[in-house]
Write a protein that holds these residues in place. Structure first.
Motif, PDB file in Angstrom:
ATOM      1  N   ARG A   1      27.133 201.881  76.026  1.00 38.95           N
ATOM      2  CA  ARG A   1      26.895 202.788  74.967  1.00 38.95           C
ATOM      3  C   ARG A   1      28.376 203.255  74.546  1.00 38.95           C
ATOM      4  O   ARG A   1      28.589 203.363  73.457  1.00 38.95           O
TER       5      ARG A   1
ATOM      6  N   PRO B   1      13.752 203.332  62.636  1.00 35.22           N
ATOM      7  CA  PRO B   1      14.851 203.768  63.217  1.00 35.22           C
ATOM      8  C   PRO B   1      15.503 202.923  64.031  1.00 35.22           C
ATOM      9  O   PRO B   1      14.656 202.011  64.686  1.00 35.22           O
ATOM     10  N   PHE B   2      16.968 202.450  63.904  1.00 38.08           N
ATOM     11  CA  PHE B   2      17.437 201.608  64.912  1.00 38.08           C
ATOM     12  C   PHE B   2      18.889 202.379  65.436  1.00 38.08           C
ATOM     13  O   PHE B   2      19.446 202.967  64.805  1.00 38.08           O
ATOM     14  N   PRO B   3      18.927 202.325  66.801  1.00 41.25           N
ATOM     15  CA  PRO B   3      20.221 203.000  67.572  1.00 41.25           C
ATOM     16  C   PRO B   3      21.437 202.482  66.959  1.00 41.25           C
ATOM     17  O   PRO B   3      21.506 201.083  66.963  1.00 41.25           O
ATOM     18  N   GLY B   4      22.459 203.134  67.148  1.00 44.06           N
ATOM     19  CA  GLY B   4      23.878 202.822  66.777  1.00 44.06           C
ATOM     20  C   GLY B   4      24.198 201.662  67.792  1.00 44.06           C
ATOM     21  O   GLY B   4      24.689 200.710  67.210  1.00 44.06           O
ATOM     22  N   PRO B   5      23.879 201.804  69.245  1.00 46.69           N
ATOM     23  CA  PRO B   5      24.298 200.545  69.889  1.00 46.69           C
ATOM     24  C   PRO B   5      23.494 199.472  69.882  1.00 46.69           C
ATOM     25  O   PRO B   5      23.614 198.267  70.491  1.00 46.69           O
TER      26      PRO B   5
ATOM     27  N   ARG C   1      18.824 197.291  74.329  1.00 48.09           N
ATOM     28  CA  ARG C   1      17.495 196.697  74.453  1.00 48.09           C
ATOM     29  C   ARG C   1      17.788 195.098  75.371  1.00 48.09           C
ATOM     30  O   ARG C   1      16.560 194.643  75.662  1.00 48.09           O
TER      31      ARG C   1
ATOM     32  N   TRP D   1       5.660 203.837  64.002  1.00 50.54           N
ATOM     33  CA  TRP D   1       6.871 204.420  63.854  1.00 50.54           C
ATOM     34  C   TRP D   1       8.149 203.666  64.208  1.00 50.54           C
ATOM     35  O   TRP D   1       9.144 203.538  63.579  1.00 50.54           O
ATOM     36  N   GLN D   2       8.033 202.894  65.291  1.00 56.40           N
ATOM     37  CA  GLN D   2       9.301 202.159  66.046  1.00 56.40           C
ATOM     38  C   GLN D   2       8.408 201.217  66.866  1.00 56.40           C
ATOM     39  O   GLN D   2       7.801 201.348  67.668  1.00 56.40           O
TER      40      GLN D   2
ATOM     41  N   ALA E   1      10.634 212.135  67.750  1.00 58.55           N
ATOM     42  CA  ALA E   1      11.459 211.385  68.758  1.00 58.55           C
ATOM     43  C   ALA E   1      11.507 212.109  70.031  1.00 58.55           C
ATOM     44  O   ALA E   1      12.114 211.515  70.898  1.00 58.55           O
TER      45      ALA E   1
ATOM     46  N   LYS F   1       6.295 209.051  76.036  1.00 56.01           N
ATOM     47  CA  LYS F   1       7.698 209.544  76.229  1.00 56.01           C
ATOM     48  C   LYS F   1       6.960 210.912  76.033  1.00 56.01           C
ATOM     49  O   LYS F   1       6.560 211.405  75.139  1.00 56.01           O
TER      50      LYS F   1
ATOM     51  N   THR G   1      11.508 207.059  78.102  1.00 52.12           N
ATOM     52  CA  THR G   1      12.207 207.133  76.885  1.00 52.12           C
ATOM     53  C   THR G   1      11.690 206.193  75.797  1.00 52.12           C
ATOM     54  O   THR G   1      11.091 205.063  76.343  1.00 52.12           O
ATOM     55  N   ILE G   2      12.162 206.231  74.701  1.00 50.33           N
ATOM     56  CA  ILE G   2      11.556 205.230  73.629  1.00 50.33           C
ATOM     57  C   ILE G   2      12.421 203.723  73.874  1.00 50.33           C
ATOM     58  O   ILE G   2      11.834 202.822  74.135  1.00 50.33           O
ATOM     59  N   GLU G   3      13.721 204.203  73.992  1.00 48.03           N
ATOM     60  CA  GLU G   3      14.789 202.941  74.368  1.00 48.03           C
ATOM     61  C   GLU G   3      14.655 202.832  75.770  1.00 48.03           C
ATOM     62  O   GLU G   3      14.349 203.825  76.609  1.00 48.03           O
TER      63      GLU G   3
HETATM   64  P1  XMP Z   1      14.924 207.761  73.326  1.00 45.02           P
HETATM   65  O1  XMP Z   1      15.229 206.522  73.885  1.00 45.02           O
HETATM   66  O2  XMP Z   1      16.123 208.978  73.710  1.00 45.02           O
HETATM   67  O3  XMP Z   1      15.176 207.621  71.703  1.00 45.02           O
HETATM   68  O4  XMP Z   1      13.563 208.246  73.390  1.00 45.02           O
HETATM   69  C1  XMP Z   1      14.541 208.571  70.696  1.00 45.02           C
HETATM   70  C2  XMP Z   1      15.072 207.736  69.427  1.00 45.02           C
HETATM   71  O5  XMP Z   1      16.322 207.837  69.000  1.00 45.02           O
HETATM   72  C3  XMP Z   1      16.876 206.516  68.989  1.00 45.02           C
HETATM   73  N1  XMP Z   1      18.138 206.299  69.579  1.00 45.02           N
HETATM   74  C4  XMP Z   1      19.289 206.377  68.846  1.00 45.02           C
HETATM   75  N2  XMP Z   1      19.816 206.391  67.710  1.00 45.02           N
HETATM   76  N3  XMP Z   1      22.174 206.357  68.425  1.00 45.02           N
HETATM   77  C5  XMP Z   1      21.162 206.634  67.250  1.00 45.02           C
HETATM   78  O6  XMP Z   1      21.424 206.449  66.358  1.00 45.02           O
HETATM   79  C6  XMP Z   1      21.859 206.121  69.435  1.00 45.02           C
HETATM   80  O7  XMP Z   1      22.592 205.817  70.396  1.00 45.02           O
HETATM   81  C7  XMP Z   1      20.320 206.247  69.823  1.00 45.02           C
HETATM   82  N4  XMP Z   1      19.936 205.813  71.341  1.00 45.02           N
HETATM   83  C8  XMP Z   1      18.375 205.933  70.898  1.00 45.02           C
HETATM   84  C9  XMP Z   1      15.773 205.649  69.440  1.00 45.02           C
HETATM   85  O8  XMP Z   1      15.610 204.302  69.040  1.00 45.02           O
HETATM   86  C10 XMP Z   1      14.564 206.365  69.085  1.00 45.02           C
HETATM   87  O9  XMP Z   1      14.107 206.252  67.945  1.00 45.02           O
END
Ligand code: XMP
Length: 327
Positions: free
Chosen positions: A117, A204-208, A213, A247-248, A282, A319, A323-325
């Protein structure tokens, strides 16, 4: 614009009429703030930065420069869509940087999730800063900061994720045209600006990106399997009417293999894990009770179409504890 706050009595933007009124007011405010100067925007293709781009294109046209950095960890078709929508349809001044090799080289052999990350975040700023330095006469940096970002950073829940982090020599003034909006309002405004539904109602889509994944040390073969399986999952969810309802949802490719048999021959391939969750904030999440026939159909497609994969699993973990990711 830095200290602008959402007025307590502001009506929630829920209709195209309210959205258009907001857009008109913002365009006027943006023109007043920016004058004849130039603005830079990191355009990720996410909802917030896309809406900011569309608004600024309306307000100042080509005095906005958008930079889209492809870190090689985007979903299938995403960079292409950013180019199509913004450069071709909206006529934006868009710089597209394919930094895939640069990111994947830095990530090669790195298996620790937090280190991955950090590398992705730092490299992103480096690539963006390098591009920014090449441009002349930019005064402003536009950001897709939204109202919950401000509230959460004030509450100390999380550092403001849009707070730039650019090196000191790049001290731009900020332009934040969706700063006082909640996420649902950003979507209504985006729709009114003519952005396509799959951009406006994007999950939602994480920055990394796919980097969290493609578990462990990222390899190009598993990244391809991840991207292809994710595209199949999205296609099948859309066909089943689940896109926008769940949602995701996404796939994960771990860094271990298992024995299988394909065409009478032993194979030793990767599994694909499917994750589909629902949540409000989330902080906690429940697993979508997917129809078994749909799971079977997705499984059959992934096994037939994605190279190097011989198993498909469904993640049943809510969760907390998971966690989600995965990383
Ligand atoms: P987790 O995995 O913590 O994720 O249960 C909760 C939500 O946050 C998103 N996520 C991120 N979004 N930058 C982002 O903008 C990140 O580094 C990041 N990491 C997790 C994840 O997809 C979920 O919707």
């Amino acid at each position: 614009m830095e200290n602008i706050r959402r007025p307590d009595n502001m009506v929630r933007i829920t209709t195209p009429e309210l959205a258009n009124k907001y857009i008109e007011e913002q365009i006027e405010a943006l023109r007043a703030q920016i004058g004849d100067k130039k603005v830079l925007l990191a355009l990720s293709g996410g909802v917030d930065s896309s809406v900011v781009a569309a608004m600024l294109i309306k307000a100042i046209g080509n005095r906005l420069t958008c930079v889209h950095v492809n870190h090689g960890l985007l979903r299938k078709g995403e960079p292409e869509q950013v180019i199509k929508v913004f450069r071709e349809e909206m006529g934006a001044n868009l710089i597209y940087i394919d930094a895939t090799d640069r990111f994947l080289d830095k990530l090669a052999g790195v298996s620790d999730p937090e280190t991955k990350r950090k590398i992705i975040g730092k490299e992103f700023i480096d690539v963006f800063a390098e591009e920014a330095r090449k441009l002349d006469g930019i005064t402003f940096l536009a950001q897709g900061t939204i109202w919950p970002d401000i509230l959460e950073s004030e509450d100390g829940i999380k550092a403001h994720h849009n707070a730039g982090g650019l090196p000191d020599d790049l001290n731009f003034e900020l332009v934040e045209p969706v700063r006082i909006l909640f996420k649902d309002e950003v979507r209504v405004v985006g729709k009114a600006l003519g952005l396509p539904d799959n951009m406006v109602y994007r999950q939602p889509f994480p920055g990394p990106g796919l980097g969290v994944r493609c578990l462990g040390a990222i390899t190009r073969d598993r990244l391809t399997a991840l991207r292809e399986s994710d595209a199949i999952l999205r296609e099948e969810f859309a066909a089943a009417g689940l896109a926008g309802k769940v949602w995701q949802y996404f796939t994960i490719v771990p860094d271990f293999r298992s024995t299988g048999v394909r065409n009478g021959q032993r194979c030793f391939d990767w599994p694909v894990i499917i994750r589909a969750v629902n949540t409000k904030d989330a902080m906690s999440a429940t697993v979508e009770p997917l129809d078994f026939a749909l799971l079977q159909k997705i499984t059959a497609r992934i096994l037939a179409e994605v190279k190097g994969v011989n198993r498909v699993l469904y993640d049943l973990s809510p969760k907390p504890v998971a966690t989600i990711e995965w990383e």
